[in-house]
Design an enzyme around this catalytic site. Structure first.
Site, PDB file in Angstrom:
ATOM      1  N   SER A   1       2.228  -9.665  -0.674  1.00 16.18           N
ATOM      2  CA  SER A   1       1.847  -8.242  -0.658  1.00 16.18           C
ATOM      3  C   SER A   1       1.933  -7.597   0.716  1.00 16.18           C
ATOM      4  O   SER A   1       1.988  -6.378   0.817  1.00 16.18           O
ATOM      5  CB  SER A   1       0.445  -8.086  -1.227  1.00 16.18           C
ATOM      6  OG  SER A   1      -0.457  -8.921  -0.537  1.00 16.18           O
TER       7      SER A   1
ATOM      8  N   LYS B   1       0.815  -1.222   0.000  1.00 12.48           N
ATOM      9  CA  LYS B   1       0.000   0.000   0.000  1.00 12.48           C
ATOM     10  C   LYS B   1       0.851   1.276   0.000  1.00 12.48           C
ATOM     11  O   LYS B   1       0.437   2.300  -0.552  1.00 12.48           O
ATOM     12  CB  LYS B   1      -0.926   0.011   1.218  1.00 12.48           C
ATOM     13  CG  LYS B   1      -1.935  -1.133   1.266  1.00 12.48           C
ATOM     14  CD  LYS B   1      -3.021  -0.971   0.228  1.00 12.48           C
ATOM     15  CE  LYS B   1      -4.119  -2.026   0.357  1.00 12.48           C
ATOM     16  NZ  LYS B   1      -5.100  -1.939  -0.737  1.00 12.48           N
TER      17      LYS B   1
ATOM     18  N   GLU C   1     -10.415   5.088   3.226  1.00 10.48           N
ATOM     19  CA  GLU C   1     -11.096   3.930   3.803  1.00 10.48           C
ATOM     20  C   GLU C   1     -10.031   2.887   4.113  1.00 10.48           C
ATOM     21  O   GLU C   1      -8.951   2.904   3.525  1.00 10.48           O
ATOM     22  CB  GLU C   1     -12.101   3.359   2.798  1.00 10.48           C
ATOM     23  CG  GLU C   1     -11.502   2.437   1.730  1.00 10.48           C
ATOM     24  CD  GLU C   1     -10.546   3.118   0.754  1.00 10.48           C
ATOM     25  OE1 GLU C   1     -10.591   4.362   0.664  1.00 10.48           O
ATOM     26  OE2 GLU C   1      -9.744   2.415   0.091  1.00 10.48           O
TER      27      GLU C   1
END
Lengths: 273, 391
Positions: free
Chosen positions: B374, B85, B107
């Protein structure tokens, strides 16, 4: 002439604006909701703006979200809502019914099929809250084929190009919002939308009706003074419903009285006390 | 808008009219920045010196060593913040600065995007508010603490299903009122244009690096690239540079929860129908009335009824294929990678690991499998403890 055009013509002759209450169809159940819509018409509503409940209403504040939750939690289906409207249409052949809903309800089963269904229920217009004019083409085309008016939103942050596109695409009326945000925010009108109403008239758009932030007769009066052809009140009414469900007969009387007071403010002789 | 924002028939800008100027402003800034050498240099420096890129590519030493397959892990778990992210929040934060926004909102599901947003909020001195489903606030409490420690306000969302989709609804409502001063830092390749394109472009560094590393370390491109798909940003990030390599299989792994036929899963591409949610035409888990369904996954980050529109397009064209992985299989892979390789993966990433293990164990020829690891699993220790105690 369609129902909106006849309504605006009649109001022009009477030198009045339109008062249009909003409720969620099926809130909290179909029979009560039908009685609520009848009470609004008895109180003098010129047209009804009606929500079709959606699970993810991103353009709505807490009050109208809660109404959608109540309705869906009660097991109400979209077909039940449309059946109720068909019943109401038989009782009231002349009152314009506008739907306010979200793209997925229109889209998921085929846009054409949705507009056929709502046309059969006697609906006059559909505003899809999350379809801006940039994406409105297929929706407006399908609506036109069924004789349903596509209603678009004119916003205070729209430039002339966007406003022209809204003016060209919107039928029945143009839903004008006076501020940013979602429905039901507790604040008075922030942007003065006179310029929007003036530009819409210059563009020969359908009549502009002010939504958002209308909860008192004085605000109805102010909307008309700014050049609106009418005013829509949603959260103020839906909140009354939420608070009044414990005593439905009293609620129906209260709603009828509320609409009567709001409607009275659309007459030119109305005295803002 | 300059671009049409479509992937085949998917995508678009299905938002309230009031948000269209905000999307146009963002698209303009994004396109302008894309051509700007200074922007790229600033971003590259941040990615290297602040976030820790490039991340390593690790060939598993023990996992599936007894099979003909080699499993290569792209170690996004080692990125600052603990997940991929961080790549794209740096890009979006720079854009927010470019268009003069002093406040960012986001969010979050598992909390990884919320943490990443809190990181850039602190780094760039931006007022930061994170919307998080109340259920996720409970099950990812550690990440809530991290966000608050970095100065972000975390708002538990009590509406709807109280998970990721409801957090997005609430962030969109905030943005409709605040767009003049606020950038909505959306966390994945979903949402209205330009987010799917912009987030993919900020994440494609994962695949670009992995491609070079495969050539350097394996001497060839992988046979398959495998990534988990919730909204789909880590998958698009590692897929993007391989889409034109037709010999490379692209495999997205969706959360099959308690099973694809259980009704309790988040497998949008496998079980969804066409619909419109959160700004895009995409595939959606929904009932026959078009009401959006509740979803279930062991991993909060995959617990979402929609998916990025480019994945819907890649599925429709057959360029990528999508498979499901159950909670049980993901948790087994979570334990195996921990025990056999000394790497605790995020439960989200464990879905991709599980698929790699499945392919490796049924392989009869040599295979190179590139898996996007990830995120790291520290945030999932509470869930893991509960599952192990109940086992």
């Amino acid at each position: 002439m369609d129902r909106y055009a006849r309504m605006f013509e009649r109001l022009a002759l009477q030198r009045q604006g339109a008062f249009i209450p909003f409720v969620m169809v099926g809130d909290p159940d179909i029979p009560t909701s039908l009685d609520i819509m009848r009470a609004l018409i008895r109180g003098g509503a010129d047209a009804l703006e009606l929500g079709l409940p959606f699970s993810d209403p991103v353009a709505d504040g807490p009050v109208i979200q809660a109404a959608a939750v109540r309705t869906l939690a009660g097991g109400v289906r979209i077909s039940d809502c449309l059946e109720a409207l068909r019943t109401l249409r038989e009782e009231h052949p002349d009152v314009p019914f506008g739907l306010l809903t979200y793209a997925n309800l229109v889209f998921h089963d085929g846009i054409a099929s949705f507009y056929q269904r709502v046309a059969r229920a006697g609906v006059d217009s559909v505003l899809v809250a999350d379809v801006p004019v940039r994406e409105a083409g297929p929706f407006a085309t399908a609506a036109a084929q069924e004789g349903v008016a596509p209603v678009l939103i004119a916003t205070p942050n729209a430039d002339a190009e966007r406003l022209a596109a809204v003016a060209a695409a919107s039928r029945g009326y143009v839903y004008v919002v006076s501020r940013s945000g979602v429905t039901g925010a507790e604040e008075t009108v922030r942007h003065e939308p006179e310029a929007v109403f003036r530009q819409l008239r210059e563009m020969n758009a359908a009549p502009g009706v002010l939504g958002f932030g209308i909860s008192t007769p004085a605000q109805v009066r102010a909307a008309l003074a700014m050049g609106a052809a009418g005013a829509i009140s949603g959260s103020a009414i839906v909140r009354r419903i939420a608070d009044g469900l414990g005593d439905v007969p009293a609620l129906l009387g209260d709603l009828e009285t509320f609409v009567r007071e709001m409607k009275a403010a659309t007459a030119p002789e109305y005295d803002v006390a | 808008m300059k671009l049409d924002g479509r992937f085949g028939s998917y995508g678009g800008t299905y938002v309230p009219e009031i948000l269209m100027p905000a999307l146009e402003e963002l698209e303009a800034a994004f396109l302008d920045a894309r051509e700007d050498e200074d922007f790229h240099e600033t971003l590259q420096t941040l990615l290297r010196d602040f976030a820790g890129r490039p991340t390593p590519l690790w060939r598993c030493r023990n996992l599936c060593a007894d099979t003909p397959a080699r499993i290569w892990l792209k170690r996004e778990d080692l990125l600052h913040g603990g997940a991929h992210k961080t790549n794209q929040v740096l890009g979006q934060a720079l854009l927010a600065q470019r268009i003069g926004k002093r406040r960012i909102i986001a969010e979050t599901g598992a909390g990884q995007h919320g943490v990443a947003t809190a990181i850039v909020g602190a780094l760039f001195g931006l007022e930061t508010r994170i919307y998080m489903g109340a259920i996720d606030v409970e099950r990812q409490h550690l990440n809530v603490l991290r966000m608050r420690l970095m100065g972000a306000e975390v708002v538990p969302v009590e509406s709807g299903d109280r998970t990721l989709k409801d957090a997005i609804n609430e962030a969109m409502r905030d943005w409709a009122a605040s767009w003049e001063t606020t950038h909505y830092l959306l966390g994945t390749v979903a949402g209205p244009h330009p987010f799917p394109t912009m987030v993919r472009d900020f994440q494609r560094v994962i695949g670009e690096e992995a491609r070079h590393q495969m050539i350097q370390q394996a001497g060839r491109l992988p046979d398959a690239v495998i990534a988990c798909v919730g909204g789909g940003s880590n998958a698009m990030g590692i897929f993007a540079d391989f889409v034109d390599e037709e010999d490379v299989d692209l495999i997205g792994v969706e959360p099959a929860g308690h099973g694809l036929d259980s009704g309790e899963h988040g497998a949008t591409l496998l079980r969804g129908r066409g619909g419109i949610l959160h700004g895009a035409h995409t595939l959606l888990l929904q009932n026959e009335d078009g009401q959006v369904s509740d979803t279930h996954s062991i991993s909060a980050g995959l617990d979402y009824p929609g998916v990025g529109p480019e994945h819907a397009h890649l599925a429709a064209t057959g360029r990528a294929r999508y498979v499901g992985c159950t909670d049980d299989d993901a948790f087994a892979a979570f334990q195996r990678l921990s025990r056999e390789e000394g790497i605790i993966p995020a439960l989200e990433s464990a879905h991709a690991i599980a698929e790699a293990i499945r392919i490796a164990e049924s392989a009869d020829t040599e295979l190179d499998l590139l898996v996007n690891l990830s995120g790291r699993g520290d945030k999932d220790m509470e869930t893991a403890r509960r599952l192990l105690e109940n086992a």
